[in-house]
Design an enzyme around this catalytic site. Structure first.
Site, PDB file in Angstrom:
ATOM      1  N   ARG A 182       0.829  -1.205   0.000  1.00  0.00           N
ATOM      2  CA  ARG A 182       0.000   0.000   0.000  1.00  0.00           C
ATOM      3  C   ARG A 182       0.867   1.261   0.000  1.00  0.00           C
ATOM      4  NH1 ARG A 182      -4.771  -1.505   1.345  1.00  0.00           N
ATOM      5  NH2 ARG A 182      -3.622  -3.121   2.464  1.00  0.00           N
ATOM      6  N   THR A 183       1.834   1.320   0.913  1.00  0.00           N
ATOM      7  CA  THR A 183       2.703   2.490   0.995  1.00  0.00           C
ATOM      8  C   THR A 183       3.559   2.617  -0.267  1.00  0.00           C
ATOM      9  OG1 THR A 183       2.786   2.247   3.389  1.00  0.00           O
ATOM     10  CG2 THR A 183       4.509   3.578   2.385  1.00  0.00           C
ATOM     11  N   HIS A 233       6.316   6.196  11.136  1.00  0.00           N
ATOM     12  CA  HIS A 233       5.775   6.113   9.780  1.00  0.00           C
ATOM     13  C   HIS A 233       5.217   7.510   9.473  1.00  0.00           C
ATOM     14  CE1 HIS A 233       4.215   4.635   6.152  1.00  0.00           C
ATOM     15  NE2 HIS A 233       3.525   3.596   6.548  1.00  0.00           N
ATOM     16  N   LYS A 259      24.609 -10.222  -2.347  1.00  0.00           N
ATOM     17  CA  LYS A 259      26.075 -10.229  -2.399  1.00  0.00           C
ATOM     18  C   LYS A 259      26.665  -9.678  -1.099  1.00  0.00           C
ATOM     19  CE  LYS A 259      26.283 -10.074  -7.456  1.00  0.00           C
ATOM     20  NZ  LYS A 259      26.418  -9.220  -8.639  1.00  0.00           N
ATOM     21  N   ARG A 306      11.913   1.742   3.448  1.00  0.00           N
ATOM     22  CA  ARG A 306      11.189   0.933   4.430  1.00  0.00           C
ATOM     23  C   ARG A 306      12.140  -0.129   4.917  1.00  0.00           C
ATOM     24  NH1 ARG A 306       5.533   0.663   5.691  1.00  0.00           N
ATOM     25  NH2 ARG A 306       5.003  -1.420   6.384  1.00  0.00           N
TER      26      ARG A 306
END
Lengths: 317, 317, 317
Positions: free
Chosen positions: B57-58, B136, B86, B107
């Site tokens: 959603r974000t 947030h 890696k 995020r």
């Protein structure tokens, strides 16, 4: 009726006038593109692609179509999506996607998903990019655009459909669409277990349809279009049965020796192919299956413009 | 202080003046969008999305916000990224991403990742899209934009927070932001084990806060905002405990029978929802949770414009 | 010969005139970007990225380059692609992608994939973004752009290559490219089992090359460029062998104490790094490896403009 603000779930929604208008627009876009003058008329518009099953070809074609017109795309690989993994309902997911989109392209294994989506949207049109065994209305549109571009007409055609006609939703949508034209004769060539379903045949009352279980020289020599679909081993109960059948419906260069010449007939295939379509045809001018994908680009661009109500004139580059 | 070139890690960074400016801008963008006149003022700018955990959603909201303004997005699903596989350090990854970006949306499950990112960037601003149990801040911004748009004010409000207030970083960021307004009264309604943490309560010294373990009719009838958050089964030690608790905090149509009428109160939820928010509310005009996502689009567009220093006027379509 | 409509498979295809022209263009793009005036000269053009193995850094750099110029990108994570999963041949996949693209960026583990792709395309140019142990011609281009930007010249240089010179296709492509300049001396420093392959050495007849198995103070003090590549544990038969070797070729701050001063020498690395490049160098002005990625953005923008035949002037913002 204009397609402006119309969601498209089935190829039966297009009227003959809609098709004429879409094909004319697709053709104009093709010309403009060859001049490097594609109008940026979807600037600021957002397409969301929601593919609940893989279909790289359809996905890429839609993304390219939207972006070539200046629009942008929000794509979400459903596997990695937290929508599904957090157990969200399809209704809530569509509500979310609808909050930032102008058009939602939906591919879903459940034939009913498309009507859930149409019921949940408030700001976006929904375009069906394949709903299980149901329909694939943009594929049908690009198929008729291919036929029209290659042969100059859609009316008055002998169309031979070969391969898996039972599970191939592509040929279902195409047959329904061809039913809107005049004097189209459909020859359905398939192993008995893979013939065109009765439900589809019933919807084709205005079309002359015949069923065959062999791809004879007579059929090939009469054909204006040979439309081949993929035959999957998994559809047969034994490997032997598959092996026995597959050769019978294989379209290759030697088969085409009795066919009409280039300019008068084409071989089409929605791809990907298995052995039912031989690579020895690839350089034959009648092999239209690679060009078919490029026609698809312009057909989808035309559909986006009409459903979103954009104008070629207003914001040309 | 202007937000130009400011990375945003916490909702505490927004001053009251910043919020007023962002909400006014978000509102203007909403109007422009309804007229089809969104300015292409981020043309040529690049956003990178770095999501080290899923949040569809974000993610989608940020991508759509950037693209609607003419900007482009480089997205990398971290699972398939070779950065992580890696064994690259977060510092080196951010250095890489910074080399081609104007803004990085991050995020990350680690609350400290955001400060590593801010320390590594030279060309880009960093926007926190959720850092573990931390903050947030863009969700908080869209929440106040929703309240302001729906009720016409943010000052002088009774806000009832319901659900999981312990682990829900959304309500932490929102509470801190509401603390910048006048006469906001917070009613925290949760099972004892899921109440608002002391650290957050301490930062709310200018707000009137009360703790409750029942969602009473009195609270409902006084509420201007009921903000519901998802209650996850995994937070409880036994299934029985979860079953016993979940009904007590379920917001549904019958509960709202004693609430203020439409126009005077709203129900919000950051989504996705479980059983704590009933679908029987979906068509109630007080249900603002679907509209909330659309407010989020404009709130994020406003934040991008202010942090990147773009102007609505300079490059309008 | 101009690069217009040329697919690029090998760094040997660039003539000296091509390189001069690309570097001048890259430099101009860098200036325009710093003024916020990057021309949107690839508007309406489509890049397809086809990465059959992961390479986040190269992938992101190409995507950002295309989008900053106004072009759009159709990306397909190959893992989730139905092309491969339905057993499609590379030829058919390229035919599909070619139907909607202007440029295809291909990364493939098979060194021959690039020529299959070049043979299948009709509308698109193909750019090699790494083909197995073969080449990586855009990395070589960005490397020479980095050297030119940092030191003001490419002719008359002492270049020390350190690390894994056997499997590192980056140093193969770079060496071949440096062979087109005058008075470049290459010092290849590696463990015997990881030295520069004979095939590459043979193609460097106009370059002075020497092989070394120690990174001596003399080499360091003479170097204009120290180009370090990643040494992977998997290349050694035993952990002990790796541990014994890795310290000998580690580039760090103390090693640079005898090197030329800032402005006269640089340390480069294609990243990601292991222990062969110490983080204690990160703030040394001679450490060019983070800036190197930004040069890569402009080098790839320049290559896109030249192969697609766009003009900076025609469609400036």
């Amino acid at each position: 009726m204009s397609l402006f603000k119309q969601s498209i779930s089935s190829s039966e929604q297009y009227s003959r006038a809609n098709i004429d208008s879409l094909l004319a627009l697709a053709n104009e876009l093709k010309s403009l593109d060859s001049l490097g003058r594609v109008p940026q008329c979807l600037t600021g518009r957002v397409m969301s692609s929601l593919f609940f099953e893989n279909s790289s070809r359809t996905y890429c074609s839609f993304v390219a179509a939207m972006q070539k017109l200046g629009g942008s795309v929000v794509s979400l690989p459903i596997e990695s999506s937290s929508f599904a993994s957090k157990g969200e309902s399809l209704f809530d997911t569509i509500k979310t996607v609808d909050s930032y989109s102008d058009v939602i392209v939906l591919r879903h294994p459940d034939p009913n998903a498309i009507s859930v989506a149409c019921g949940a949207t408030e700001h976006s049109v929904v375009l069906n990019a394949g709903n299980g065994a149901g329909e694939h209305p943009t594929q049908a549109l690009l198929d008729v655009f291919t036929i029209h571009s290659e042969l100059g007409r859609i009316d008055d055609l002998n169309v031979v459909l070969v391969g898996d006609l039972k599970f191939g939703r592509t040929v279902h949508s195409l047959s329904k669409l061809l039913g809107k034209f005049n004097n189209v004769r459909l020859y359905c060539v398939a192993h008995d277990s893979l013939q065109m379903p009765n439900e589809v045949l019933k919807s084709l009352d205005s079309v002359s349809v015949s069923l065959h279980n062999e791809l004879t020289k007579e059929l090939v020599s009469e054909a204006d279009v040979i439309y081949v679909t993929r035959v999957q081993k998994e559809r047969f109960s034994t490997e032997e049965e598959y092996e026995a059948v597959k050769g019978k419906f294989c379209v290759n260069a030697s088969l085409l020796s009795t066919a009409k010449p280039a300019g008068q007939m084409v071989v089409m295939h929605p791809l990907p192919r298995n052995e039912e379509l031989s690579t020895d045809l690839d350089s034959d001018p009648r092999a239209a299956y690679f060009r078919q994908m490029r026609y698809g680009l312009y057909a989808r661009m035309a559909l986006l413009i009409e459903t979103l109500g954009a104008s070629l004139l207003s914001t040309c580059e």
